[in-house]
Design an enzyme around this catalytic site. Structure first.
Site, short mmCIF file in Angstrom:
data_model
loop_
_atom_site.label_atom_id
_atom_site.label_comp_id
_atom_site.label_asym_id
_atom_site.label_seq_id
_atom_site.Cartn_x
_atom_site.Cartn_y
_atom_site.Cartn_z
CG ASN A 17 -1.83 1.14 1.32
OD1 ASN A 17 -1.43 2.27 1.05
ND2 ASN A 17 -3.07 0.92 1.68
CG HIS A 39 0.88 6.22 4.73
ND1 HIS A 39 -0.06 7.18 5.03
CD2 HIS A 39 0.41 5.06 5.22
CE1 HIS A 39 -1.05 6.62 5.71
NE2 HIS A 39 -0.80 5.33 5.83
NE ARG A 41 7.11 21.96 2.52
CZ ARG A 41 8.40 22.13 2.80
NH1 ARG A 41 8.96 21.40 3.75
NH2 ARG A 41 9.12 23.02 2.16
CG HIS A 90 -8.31 4.08 0.86
ND1 HIS A 90 -8.48 3.98 2.21
CD2 HIS A 90 -9.53 4.40 0.36
CE1 HIS A 90 -9.74 4.22 2.53
NE2 HIS A 90 -10.39 4.49 1.41
NE ARG A 132 -9.40 8.83 4.18
CZ ARG A 132 -9.90 8.13 5.21
NH1 ARG A 132 -9.39 6.96 5.51
NH2 ARG A 132 -10.88 8.61 5.93
NE ARG A 190 -7.44 11.36 5.77
CZ ARG A 190 -7.85 10.68 6.85
NH1 ARG A 190 -7.04 9.83 7.42
NH2 ARG A 190 -9.05 10.86 7.36
CD GLU A 231 -6.98 -0.15 1.02
OE1 GLU A 231 -7.24 0.88 1.66
OE2 GLU A 231 -6.05 -0.89 1.30
CB THR A 245 -5.57 4.37 9.45
OG1 THR A 245 -5.48 3.37 8.43
CG2 THR A 245 -5.59 3.71 10.82
CB THR A 246 -9.48 1.63 7.20
OG1 THR A 246 -9.00 2.33 6.05
CG2 THR A 246 -10.87 1.11 6.93
CD GLU A 284 -7.03 -6.19 2.88
OE1 GLU A 284 -7.23 -5.96 1.67
OE2 GLU A 284 -6.27 -5.50 3.59
CG HIS A 290 -5.33 -1.66 9.13
ND1 HIS A 290 -4.93 -1.07 10.30
CD2 HIS A 290 -5.81 -0.64 8.37
CE1 HIS A 290 -5.15 0.22 10.26
NE2 HIS A 290 -5.68 0.51 9.08
N GLY A 336 1.21 -1.47 4.31
CA GLY A 336 1.59 -0.13 3.87
C GLY A 336 2.49 0.59 4.84
N1 PXP Z 1 -5.75 -3.08 3.87
C1 PXP Z 1 -6.71 -2.14 3.91
C2 PXP Z 1 -8.08 -2.50 3.43
C3 PXP Z 1 -6.44 -0.84 4.38
O1 PXP Z 1 -7.42 0.09 4.43
C4 PXP Z 1 -5.12 -0.52 4.77
C5 PXP Z 1 -4.78 0.87 5.21
O2 PXP Z 1 -5.07 1.77 4.21
C6 PXP Z 1 -4.15 -1.53 4.69
C7 PXP Z 1 -4.49 -2.81 4.27
C8 PXP Z 1 -2.72 -1.28 5.05
O3 PXP Z 1 -2.60 -0.98 6.40
P1 PXP Z 1 -1.23 -0.47 6.97
O4 PXP Z 1 -0.90 0.82 6.28
O5 PXP Z 1 -1.48 -0.32 8.43
O6 PXP Z 1 -0.21 -1.54 6.66
#
Ligand code: PXP
Length: 241
Positions: free
Chosen positions: A7, A10, A18, A43, A45, A49, A70, A100-101, A151, A193, A215
Site C-alpha cells: 500500500n 503514505h 507540502r 486508497h 479516499r 487526503r 481500496e 486510518t481505516t 480481507e 492493516h 503499507g
Molecule cells: N488493507 C486495507 C483495506 C487498508 O485500508 C489498509 C490501510 O489503508 C491496509 C491494508 C494497510 O494498512 P497499513 O498501512 O497499516 O499496513
C-alpha cells in the site's frame, strides 16, 4: 507462497504535506514492483487526503503488476472504479475524521446495496473483496453479496500484539477461524492493516492465506533505509562549496 500487496498511500501523504510534486507514488510503484511486490494497493479516499484521482490513473497506466483499489461504497468512488478498471477492489468503510481505516465494513447490515455494487464491478471483470473484521456473520454476508474475496482487518490483532504476543492470541485464533470459514464459503482470503516486521509471522502461519496488504510499516522502514544516503547526497553537494 503468500503474496504481498504494498500500500503506497503514505508516499502521497508525505507529498500532500507540502503540496509538492514529490515524492511520487508512481515512482514508488516501480520500486515496489522491482523489489517483488505482487500487487499495489491504493486508497482513493473521499476526502482525498493522500492519493489523488490523477495518481490512480497514472499508476494503472505505468504499473506491471496488479492494482488493488481500496474504495468506499459511495456512488462517486464506484464510478471512479468503473472507469479505472483495476484488477481488484477492496470495499472499505470510511469515516472523515479517522486517522486510518478503523474497523471492518458492516456487510451484513447493507447486503442489498453491496450486492448491486459487487455486480456492477464484476460485470467489468473486476475482482471484488470486502475489508471486514473476523466475524462469522460478516464472512457469510460477503459470500451472500457475491464477493470474490475478503480481507480481514488485522488492526485489532496488531494493537494487542503491542501489549505482548499472548494478548493477541485470542484475536489470532479468530482470524484463523475466519480463514476456515472463508474457504468453506469459497472466498479468497486476504488480510492486512497494522502488520509489521514483528507481528506478521503468526499471520503468515495461517493456512489458506492468499495475500497480505501492508503499507505503513514498509513506508516507515523505507525512511530509515534511505535516510543515510539522502543526507550523504546533500552533504556531497555542500562539500563542493
Ligand atoms: N488493507 C486495507 C483495506 C487498508 O485500508 C489498509 C490501510 O489503508 C491496509 C491494508 C494497510 O494498512 P497499513 O498501512 O497499516 O499496513
Amino acid at each position: 507462497m503468500i503474496k504481498l500487496g504494498v500500500n503506497i498511500d503514505h508516499i502521497a501523504t508525505l507529498r500532500q504535506a507540502r503540496m509538492e510534486e514529490y515524492p511520487s507514488p508512481v515512482k514508488a510503484v516501480a520500486l515496489c514492483e522491482k523489489a517483488g511486490a505482487d500487487s499495489i494497493t491504493t486508497h482513493l479516499r473521499e476526502d482525498r487526503r493522500h492519493i489523488q484521482d490523477k495518481d490512480v490513473f497514472e499508476i494503472k497506466q505505468c504499473m506491471r503488476t496488479k492494482l488493488n483499489f481500496e474504495m468506499a461504497a459511495t456512488d462517486e468512488i464506484v464510478n471512479v472504479a468503473l472507469k479505472l478498471q483495476p484488477y481488484s477492489v477492496c470495499i472499505v468503510p470510511e469515516k472523515r475524521q479517522e486517522v486510518t481505516t478503523e474497523g471492518g465494513l458492516d456487510v451484513a447490515g447493507q447486503k442489498s446495496r453491496l450486492s448491486e455494487i459487487v455486480k456492477k464491478l464484476q460485470d467489468k471483470g473486476i475482482i471484488v473483496s470486502m475489508f471486514i473484521d473476523p466475524e462469522p456473520n460478516q464472512i457469510e454476508a460477503c459470500a451472500e453479496v457475491g464477493s470474490d474475496a475478503i480481507e480481514i482487518h488485522t488492526g485489532k490483532y496488531a494493537n494487542l500484539f503491542k501489549l505482548g504476543k499472548k494478548h493477541a492470541a485470542a484475536e489470532l485464533e479468530k482470524i484463523k477461524q475466519a480463514s476456515v470459514l472463508a474457504k468453506q464459503n469459497k472466498l479468497i482470503f486476504n488480510a492486512g492493516h497494522g502488520l509489521d516486521y514483528n507481528n506478521v509471522y503468526d499471520i503468515c502461519d495461517i493456512k489458506n492465506l492468499n495475500e497480505l496488504n501492508i503499507g505503513f510499516s514498509i513506508i516507515a522502514q523505507a525512511v530509515f533505509d534511505g535516510l543515510e544516503k539522502a543526507v550523504i547526497d546533500m552533504k556531497k553537494i555542500l562539500l563542493k562549496y
